[in-house]
Design a protein around this motif. Structure first.
Motif, PDB file in Angstrom:
ATOM      1  N   ALA A  37       2.274   3.698   8.437  1.00  0.00           N
ATOM      2  CA  ALA A  37       2.652   3.121   7.295  1.00  0.00           C
ATOM      3  C   ALA A  37       3.565   1.884   7.274  1.00  0.00           C
ATOM      4  O   ALA A  37       4.554   2.028   8.387  1.00  0.00           O
ATOM      5  N   THR A  38       3.734   1.170   6.584  1.00  0.00           N
ATOM      6  CA  THR A  38       4.499   0.077   6.399  1.00  0.00           C
ATOM      7  C   THR A  38       6.145   0.658   6.033  1.00  0.00           C
ATOM      8  O   THR A  38       6.140   1.598   5.191  1.00  0.00           O
ATOM      9  N   THR A  39       7.055   0.153   6.666  1.00  0.00           N
ATOM     10  CA  THR A  39       8.463   0.449   6.724  1.00  0.00           C
ATOM     11  C   THR A  39       9.243  -0.596   5.923  1.00  0.00           C
ATOM     12  O   THR A  39       8.591  -1.689   5.536  1.00  0.00           O
ATOM     13  N   ARG A  40      10.174   0.014   5.213  1.00  0.00           N
ATOM     14  CA  ARG A  40      11.213  -0.962   4.619  1.00  0.00           C
ATOM     15  C   ARG A  40      11.633  -2.183   5.717  1.00  0.00           C
ATOM     16  O   ARG A  40      11.738  -3.229   5.185  1.00  0.00           O
TER      17      ARG A  40
ATOM     18  N   GLY B 222       0.837  -1.092   0.027  1.00  0.00           N
ATOM     19  CA  GLY B 222       0.008   0.014   0.152  1.00  0.00           C
ATOM     20  C   GLY B 222       1.044   1.423  -0.047  1.00  0.00           C
ATOM     21  O   GLY B 222       0.470   2.327   0.163  1.00  0.00           O
ATOM     22  N   GLY B 223       2.063   0.987  -0.179  1.00  0.00           N
ATOM     23  CA  GLY B 223       3.009   2.298  -0.348  1.00  0.00           C
ATOM     24  C   GLY B 223       3.729   2.196   1.096  1.00  0.00           C
ATOM     25  O   GLY B 223       3.547   1.891   2.037  1.00  0.00           O
ATOM     26  N   ILE B 224       5.344   2.817   0.763  1.00  0.00           N
ATOM     27  CA  ILE B 224       6.032   2.906   1.737  1.00  0.00           C
ATOM     28  C   ILE B 224       6.642   4.140   1.750  1.00  0.00           C
ATOM     29  O   ILE B 224       7.676   4.527   0.864  1.00  0.00           O
ATOM     30  N   PRO B 225       6.180   5.196   2.455  1.00  0.00           N
ATOM     31  CA  PRO B 225       6.499   6.589   2.638  1.00  0.00           C
ATOM     32  C   PRO B 225       8.237   6.840   2.621  1.00  0.00           C
ATOM     33  O   PRO B 225       8.416   7.835   1.851  1.00  0.00           O
ATOM     34  N   GLU B 226       8.790   6.050   3.332  1.00  0.00           N
ATOM     35  CA  GLU B 226      10.101   6.435   3.426  1.00  0.00           C
ATOM     36  C   GLU B 226      10.977   6.359   2.321  1.00  0.00           C
ATOM     37  O   GLU B 226      12.124   6.633   2.252  1.00  0.00           O
ATOM     38  N   THR B 227      10.397   5.508   1.292  1.00  0.00           N
ATOM     39  CA  THR B 227      11.151   5.385  -0.117  1.00  0.00           C
ATOM     40  C   THR B 227      10.952   6.611  -0.931  1.00  0.00           C
ATOM     41  O   THR B 227      11.362   6.515  -1.925  1.00  0.00           O
ATOM     42  N   LEU B 228      10.214   7.259  -0.573  1.00  0.00           N
ATOM     43  CA  LEU B 228       9.754   8.573  -1.262  1.00  0.00           C
ATOM     44  C   LEU B 228      10.991   9.825  -1.009  1.00  0.00           C
ATOM     45  O   LEU B 228      11.693   9.700  -0.042  1.00  0.00           O
ATOM     46  N   PRO B 229      11.531  10.428  -1.905  1.00  0.00           N
ATOM     47  CA  PRO B 229      12.497  11.394  -1.498  1.00  0.00           C
ATOM     48  C   PRO B 229      12.080  12.366  -0.277  1.00  0.00           C
ATOM     49  O   PRO B 229      10.660  12.848  -0.274  1.00  0.00           O
ATOM     50  N   ASP B 230      12.994  12.905   0.339  1.00  0.00           N
ATOM     51  CA  ASP B 230      12.536  13.608   1.308  1.00  0.00           C
ATOM     52  C   ASP B 230      12.435  15.247   1.026  1.00  0.00           C
ATOM     53  O   ASP B 230      13.573  15.599   1.296  1.00  0.00           O
TER      54      ASP B 230
ATOM     55  N   PRO C  40       2.962  15.622   1.425  1.00  0.00           N
ATOM     56  CA  PRO C  40       1.391  15.341   1.702  1.00  0.00           C
ATOM     57  C   PRO C  40       1.051  13.865   1.122  1.00  0.00           C
ATOM     58  O   PRO C  40       0.309  13.240   1.570  1.00  0.00           O
ATOM     59  N   TYR C  41       1.975  13.322   0.228  1.00  0.00           N
ATOM     60  CA  TYR C  41       1.866  11.907  -0.222  1.00  0.00           C
ATOM     61  C   TYR C  41       2.270  10.885   1.010  1.00  0.00           C
ATOM     62  O   TYR C  41       1.566   9.890   0.936  1.00  0.00           O
ATOM     63  N   LYS C  42       3.290  11.322   1.605  1.00  0.00           N
ATOM     64  CA  LYS C  42       3.526  10.471   2.480  1.00  0.00           C
ATOM     65  C   LYS C  42       2.531  10.335   3.574  1.00  0.00           C
ATOM     66  O   LYS C  42       2.175   9.395   4.153  1.00  0.00           O
ATOM     67  N   GLN C  43       1.948  11.587   4.089  1.00  0.00           N
ATOM     68  CA  GLN C  43       0.951  11.495   4.730  1.00  0.00           C
ATOM     69  C   GLN C  43      -0.278  10.906   4.430  1.00  0.00           C
ATOM     70  O   GLN C  43      -1.131  10.347   5.382  1.00  0.00           O
ATOM     71  N   LYS C  44      -0.626  10.761   3.376  1.00  0.00           N
ATOM     72  CA  LYS C  44      -2.035  10.246   2.612  1.00  0.00           C
ATOM     73  C   LYS C  44      -1.530   8.973   2.816  1.00  0.00           C
ATOM     74  O   LYS C  44      -2.597   8.041   3.087  1.00  0.00           O
ATOM     75  N   MET C  45      -0.528   8.282   2.491  1.00  0.00           N
ATOM     76  CA  MET C  45      -0.082   6.825   2.903  1.00  0.00           C
ATOM     77  C   MET C  45      -0.338   6.498   4.430  1.00  0.00           C
ATOM     78  O   MET C  45      -0.905   5.152   4.387  1.00  0.00           O
ATOM     79  N   ILE C  46      -0.058   7.157   5.207  1.00  0.00           N
ATOM     80  CA  ILE C  46      -0.155   7.028   6.576  1.00  0.00           C
ATOM     81  C   ILE C  46      -1.570   7.099   7.043  1.00  0.00           C
ATOM     82  O   ILE C  46      -2.106   6.254   7.613  1.00  0.00           O
TER      83      ILE C  46
END
Length: 85
Positions: free
Chosen positions: A50-53, A22-30, A36-42
């Motif tokens: 959210a799921t982590t690596r 369902g997406g891993i926010p920490e894989t997106l660039p900081d 906003p995309y990271k927060q949407k995943m959470i």
């Protein structure tokens, strides 16, 4: 495809399992624009995290272990409830 491979490879003792995150926010660039995309995943998860690596690695290690020897031809949902089956 997963099911087909499991049918074809099962007789050779090969298990086939996929993982759904369902997406891993920490894989997106900081970057500010990705926040906003990271927060949407959470926010989309039922667990509000959210799921982590590391989560993916831990589940993958379990699935590859002898403890999961009876699991095949299925999908492991590790989305924290973002993707309800």
């Amino acid at each position: 495809m997963r099911r087909q491979w499991a049918c074809e490879l099962g007789p050779h003792s090969v298990r086939v399992i996929s993982m759904r995150t369902g997406g891993i926010p920490e894989t997106l660039p900081d970057l500010p624009e990705t926040a906003p995309y990271k927060q949407k995943m959470i926010d989309a998860t039922l667990l509000q995290r959210a799921t982590t690596r590391d989560d993916v690695g831990q589940v993958a290690a379990f699935l590859a272990s002898n403890q999961a020897r009876s699991i095949t031809s299925t999908q492991m949902n590790i989305s924290g409830g973002a993707l309800v089956d």
